[in-house]
Scaffold this motif. Structure first.
Motif, PDB file in Angstrom:
ATOM      1  N   ARG A 232      -1.150 -22.483 -35.527  1.00 39.54           N
ATOM      2  CA  ARG A 232      -1.832 -21.871 -35.926  1.00 39.54           C
ATOM      3  C   ARG A 232       0.337 -21.138 -36.278  1.00 39.54           C
ATOM      4  O   ARG A 232       1.298 -20.349 -35.640  1.00 39.54           O
ATOM      5  CB  ARG A 232      -1.569 -19.859 -35.151  1.00 39.54           C
ATOM      6  CG  ARG A 232      -3.093 -20.536 -35.197  1.00 39.54           C
ATOM      7  CD  ARG A 232      -3.600 -19.292 -34.464  1.00 39.54           C
ATOM      8  NE  ARG A 232      -4.906 -19.382 -34.485  1.00 39.54           N
ATOM      9  CZ  ARG A 232      -5.618 -18.564 -34.817  1.00 39.54           C
ATOM     10  NH1 ARG A 232      -5.625 -18.140 -36.387  1.00 39.54           N
ATOM     11  NH2 ARG A 232      -6.934 -18.626 -35.167  1.00 39.54           N
ATOM     12  N   GLY A 234       3.094 -20.851 -39.312  1.00 40.13           N
ATOM     13  CA  GLY A 234       3.448 -20.916 -40.848  1.00 40.13           C
ATOM     14  C   GLY A 234       5.042 -21.907 -41.027  1.00 40.13           C
ATOM     15  O   GLY A 234       6.413 -21.452 -40.375  1.00 40.13           O
ATOM     16  N   ARG A 258      -0.178 -23.558 -41.557  1.00 39.58           N
ATOM     17  CA  ARG A 258      -1.232 -22.769 -41.165  1.00 39.58           C
ATOM     18  C   ARG A 258      -1.295 -22.054 -42.555  1.00 39.58           C
ATOM     19  O   ARG A 258      -2.265 -21.755 -43.441  1.00 39.58           O
ATOM     20  CB  ARG A 258      -1.210 -22.045 -39.718  1.00 39.58           C
ATOM     21  CG  ARG A 258      -3.078 -21.134 -40.308  1.00 39.58           C
ATOM     22  CD  ARG A 258      -4.129 -22.548 -39.838  1.00 39.58           C
ATOM     23  NE  ARG A 258      -5.074 -21.490 -39.147  1.00 39.58           N
ATOM     24  CZ  ARG A 258      -5.545 -21.105 -38.216  1.00 39.58           C
ATOM     25  NH1 ARG A 258      -5.765 -21.892 -37.457  1.00 39.58           N
ATOM     26  NH2 ARG A 258      -6.702 -20.641 -37.871  1.00 39.58           N
ATOM     27  N   CYS A 259       0.064 -21.558 -43.244  1.00 44.04           N
ATOM     28  CA  CYS A 259       0.007 -20.935 -44.162  1.00 44.04           C
ATOM     29  C   CYS A 259       1.070 -21.048 -44.496  1.00 44.04           C
ATOM     30  O   CYS A 259       2.391 -20.977 -43.674  1.00 44.04           O
ATOM     31  CB  CYS A 259      -0.488 -20.133 -44.728  1.00 44.04           C
ATOM     32  SG  CYS A 259       0.022 -18.175 -43.179  1.00 44.04           S
ATOM     33  N   CYS A 321      -2.802 -25.432 -47.241  1.00 41.82           N
ATOM     34  CA  CYS A 321      -2.843 -24.300 -46.876  1.00 41.82           C
ATOM     35  C   CYS A 321      -2.752 -22.817 -47.247  1.00 41.82           C
ATOM     36  O   CYS A 321      -2.514 -23.199 -48.948  1.00 41.82           O
ATOM     37  CB  CYS A 321      -2.044 -24.395 -45.371  1.00 41.82           C
ATOM     38  SG  CYS A 321      -0.782 -23.968 -46.610  1.00 41.82           S
ATOM     39  N   PRO A 322      -2.886 -22.036 -47.385  1.00 42.90           N
ATOM     40  CA  PRO A 322      -3.130 -21.144 -47.742  1.00 42.90           C
ATOM     41  C   PRO A 322      -1.520 -20.371 -48.589  1.00 42.90           C
ATOM     42  O   PRO A 322      -1.210 -20.589 -47.674  1.00 42.90           O
ATOM     43  CB  PRO A 322      -4.021 -19.784 -46.880  1.00 42.90           C
ATOM     44  CG  PRO A 322      -4.692 -20.061 -45.854  1.00 42.90           C
ATOM     45  CD  PRO A 322      -4.316 -21.367 -46.436  1.00 42.90           C
ATOM     46  N   LEU A 355      -6.556 -21.323 -52.223  1.00 42.21           N
ATOM     47  CA  LEU A 355      -5.464 -21.496 -51.890  1.00 42.21           C
ATOM     48  C   LEU A 355      -4.705 -20.283 -51.763  1.00 42.21           C
ATOM     49  O   LEU A 355      -3.674 -20.090 -50.964  1.00 42.21           O
ATOM     50  CB  LEU A 355      -5.141 -22.216 -51.244  1.00 42.21           C
ATOM     51  CG  LEU A 355      -6.396 -23.725 -50.529  1.00 42.21           C
ATOM     52  CD1 LEU A 355      -5.656 -24.909 -50.391  1.00 42.21           C
ATOM     53  CD2 LEU A 355      -7.000 -22.776 -49.163  1.00 42.21           C
ATOM     54  N   PHE A 415      -0.797 -11.039 -44.819  1.00 41.59           N
ATOM     55  CA  PHE A 415      -1.057 -12.017 -45.033  1.00 41.59           C
ATOM     56  C   PHE A 415      -0.829 -12.802 -44.175  1.00 41.59           C
ATOM     57  O   PHE A 415      -2.143 -13.713 -43.665  1.00 41.59           O
ATOM     58  CB  PHE A 415      -0.857 -12.942 -46.537  1.00 41.59           C
ATOM     59  CG  PHE A 415      -0.325 -14.236 -46.659  1.00 41.59           C
ATOM     60  CD1 PHE A 415      -1.319 -14.714 -47.404  1.00 41.59           C
ATOM     61  CD2 PHE A 415       0.663 -15.160 -46.229  1.00 41.59           C
ATOM     62  CE1 PHE A 415      -1.919 -16.329 -48.198  1.00 41.59           C
ATOM     63  CE2 PHE A 415       0.594 -16.550 -46.453  1.00 41.59           C
ATOM     64  CZ  PHE A 415      -0.753 -16.602 -46.882  1.00 41.59           C
ATOM     65  N   GLN A 418      -4.018 -11.923 -41.520  1.00 40.41           N
ATOM     66  CA  GLN A 418      -4.680 -12.701 -41.856  1.00 40.41           C
ATOM     67  C   GLN A 418      -5.358 -14.519 -41.169  1.00 40.41           C
ATOM     68  O   GLN A 418      -5.884 -14.382 -40.879  1.00 40.41           O
ATOM     69  CB  GLN A 418      -5.594 -12.430 -43.468  1.00 40.41           C
ATOM     70  CG  GLN A 418      -6.766 -13.388 -43.786  1.00 40.41           C
ATOM     71  CD  GLN A 418      -7.050 -12.933 -45.762  1.00 40.41           C
ATOM     72  OE1 GLN A 418      -5.826 -12.581 -45.759  1.00 40.41           O
ATOM     73  NE2 GLN A 418      -7.248 -14.234 -45.742  1.00 40.41           N
ATOM     74  N   HIS A 419      -3.363 -14.556 -41.519  1.00 36.05           N
ATOM     75  CA  HIS A 419      -4.129 -16.818 -41.742  1.00 36.05           C
ATOM     76  C   HIS A 419      -3.856 -17.067 -40.914  1.00 36.05           C
ATOM     77  O   HIS A 419      -3.710 -18.341 -39.599  1.00 36.05           O
ATOM     78  CB  HIS A 419      -3.104 -17.039 -43.018  1.00 36.05           C
ATOM     79  CG  HIS A 419      -4.050 -16.545 -44.390  1.00 36.05           C
ATOM     80  ND1 HIS A 419      -4.567 -17.145 -44.229  1.00 36.05           N
ATOM     81  CD2 HIS A 419      -3.556 -15.913 -44.974  1.00 36.05           C
ATOM     82  CE1 HIS A 419      -5.291 -16.863 -44.976  1.00 36.05           C
ATOM     83  NE2 HIS A 419      -4.443 -16.263 -45.896  1.00 36.05           N
ATOM     84  N   SER A 422      -6.363 -14.762 -35.302  1.00 34.12           N
ATOM     85  CA  SER A 422      -7.487 -14.631 -36.224  1.00 34.12           C
ATOM     86  C   SER A 422      -8.420 -13.134 -35.312  1.00 34.12           C
ATOM     87  O   SER A 422      -8.935 -12.568 -35.990  1.00 34.12           O
ATOM     88  CB  SER A 422      -8.609 -15.531 -34.891  1.00 34.12           C
ATOM     89  OG  SER A 422      -7.531 -15.204 -32.855  1.00 34.12           O
TER      90      SER A 422
END
Length: 430
Positions: A232, A234, A258-259, A321-322, A355, A415, A418-419, A422
């Protein structure tokens, strides 16, 4: 203004994170009195910044900045945080100044005062009716700050309070270089282990540290930290930092974010092993630089028109990834809207546009900062290619740009929540 009971000015909370709102209240004024509420900050660069607004007390002798209309000053209308976002250098200051917090261990101190009458100058020549000091922090209590000097990586790691483990972020600023810590400190205050990455020093764009293995090593420092949830992590980038973010997300075989959050960035530069190619792009296209009526340089044309040659831009079809793109319609430094449209088309063609999330704002410039930061339409900038200090036009109009900073920060935090989380997680409070 003759009266027996002196006015009382309160700022609540007196101590808060920079992205939290405050309430400024003036009481014990005569009813219907014109007053000026003034904010003053003495920066770490020893410059004075101010904002002020004109109010008229109500029938109870009260002025509430959060609820009442300003009739003039550096902002007008009902603006609860206008005393911060409309700040500008006091008259007589140097041109092209930029306000940034360097020492996140200390707060940004803002002195709020109220003066009799509607005035626009001479604040330091007359005594205020009342004053209050407020502290604005980037680093919440319990956040730990750790210098990183390992595997050739330079930066600062901020760890939230509590047992953890937490999601992680690699946080990258833009082309002005140096180590900018304040956004990472604020992100840690919201529950993310955040690495403020120094990836070149001012005037050193040709640094070997711009090889992509440097960024991969930095990302892995975050991922492998015992306080970080390894899957997790980003990446958060602004300007050149957003370029690097897109490149890593699309091209790296070593790291898988992850994002990603990309603020005021572009996907247009040749693919290679390091960012000296970005430097070459600037040199090759420098004839496209324009100047406005103030002799401020406009750089947005450097990458226009957007190329169709895939070797000259990041292959956004490879994004897995997002990704959140945050852009301003009046960005005069980078053609971010044109880039965002091309990115959308590339990702749609590749079938990964689900995405992509885009937010963009009218009359908003390049430097989209955390909320309530002053708006900088143009500031001095050291051009790496020529070693000359120029004034770059970033763009934006103060009120809409400030609104965009507040709205985009809220969307960025949502954002990331969310990503990277969890389940809902409480943020640190002052």
């Amino acid at each position: 203004m003759s009266q027996t009971i002196p006015p009382i000015l309160s700022v609540l909370p007196t101590r808060a994170l920079v992205d939290e709102k405050f309430k400024v209240l003036v009481e014990n004024l005569p009813a219907g009195s014109p007053v000026t509420v003034h904010a003053l900050h003495h920066s770490e660069d020893k410059d004075y910044w101010e904002a002020y607004a004109h109010y008229i007390s109500d029938h109870k002798g009260t002025v509430s900045v959060a609820e009442d209309l300003s009739f003039g000053g550096t902002y007008t209308g009902k603006e609860p945080m206008g005393l911060l976002w409309s700040m500008r250098p006091v008259p007589g200051s140097q041109k092209g100044l930029r306000l940034r917090k360097m020492d996140v261990h200390s707060p940004m101190l803002v002195n709020i005062s109220v003066y009799s009458g509607h005035i626009a100058e001479g604040f330091r020549e007359q005594p205020p009716l009342a004053s209050a000091l407020t502290e604005r922090w980037y680093m919440a209590p319990g956040v730990r700050r750790i210098d990183i000097r390992e595997k050739g990586v330079r930066g600062t790691l901020f760890i939230p309070p509590g047992p953890g483990p937490f999601p992680g972020l690699m946080d990258m600023w833009g082309g002005s270089g140096g180590l900018m810590e304040y956004r990472s400190a604020l992100l840690a205050s919201h529950g993310y282990v955040s690495l403020a990455l120094q990836y070149f020093s001012p005037g050193e764009l040709k640094s070997a540290e711009l090889e992509f293995k440097y960024f991969e090593a930095a990302f892995n420092i975050v991922k492998d930290h015992p306080q970080v949830i390894p899957d997790r992590v980003g990446i958060f980038g602004l300007s050149i930092g957003a370029i690097v973010t897109m490149y890593l997300a699309a091209e790296s075989t070593i790291i898988k974010p992850r994002c990603c959050v990309c603020v005021s960035g572009s996907h247009c530069f040749p693919r290679g092993e390091n960012l000296t190619i970005f430097d070459q792009t600037i040199i090759r296209n420098f004839h496209k630089v324009r100047v406005d009526e103030n002799d401020y340089q406009i750089w947005r044309d450097l990458i226009l028109p957007i190329t169709s040659d895939l070797s000259l831009k990041v292959d956004m079809g490879k994004i897995t990834c997002p990704m959140l793109l945050v852009n301003g319609h009046d960005d005069q430094s980078v053609a971010t809207l044109e880039c965002a449209e091309d990115i959308t088309q590339m990702m749609h063609a590749a079938g990964n546009d689900h995405l992509l999330t885009r937010v963009h704002y009218p009359d908003t410039g390049h430097l989209i900062e955390p909320p309530y930061s002053p708006h900088f339409r143009a500031t001095k900038y050291l051009v790496d290619t020529t070693k000359a200090k120029v004034t770059l036009l970033w763009g934006g109009q103060t009120k809409p740009h400030s609104d965009a900073q507040e709205d985009s920060w809220r969307k960025i935090l949502a954002f990331l929540q969310q990503h990277l989380y969890s389940t809902s997680s409480p943020k640190a409070k002052m």
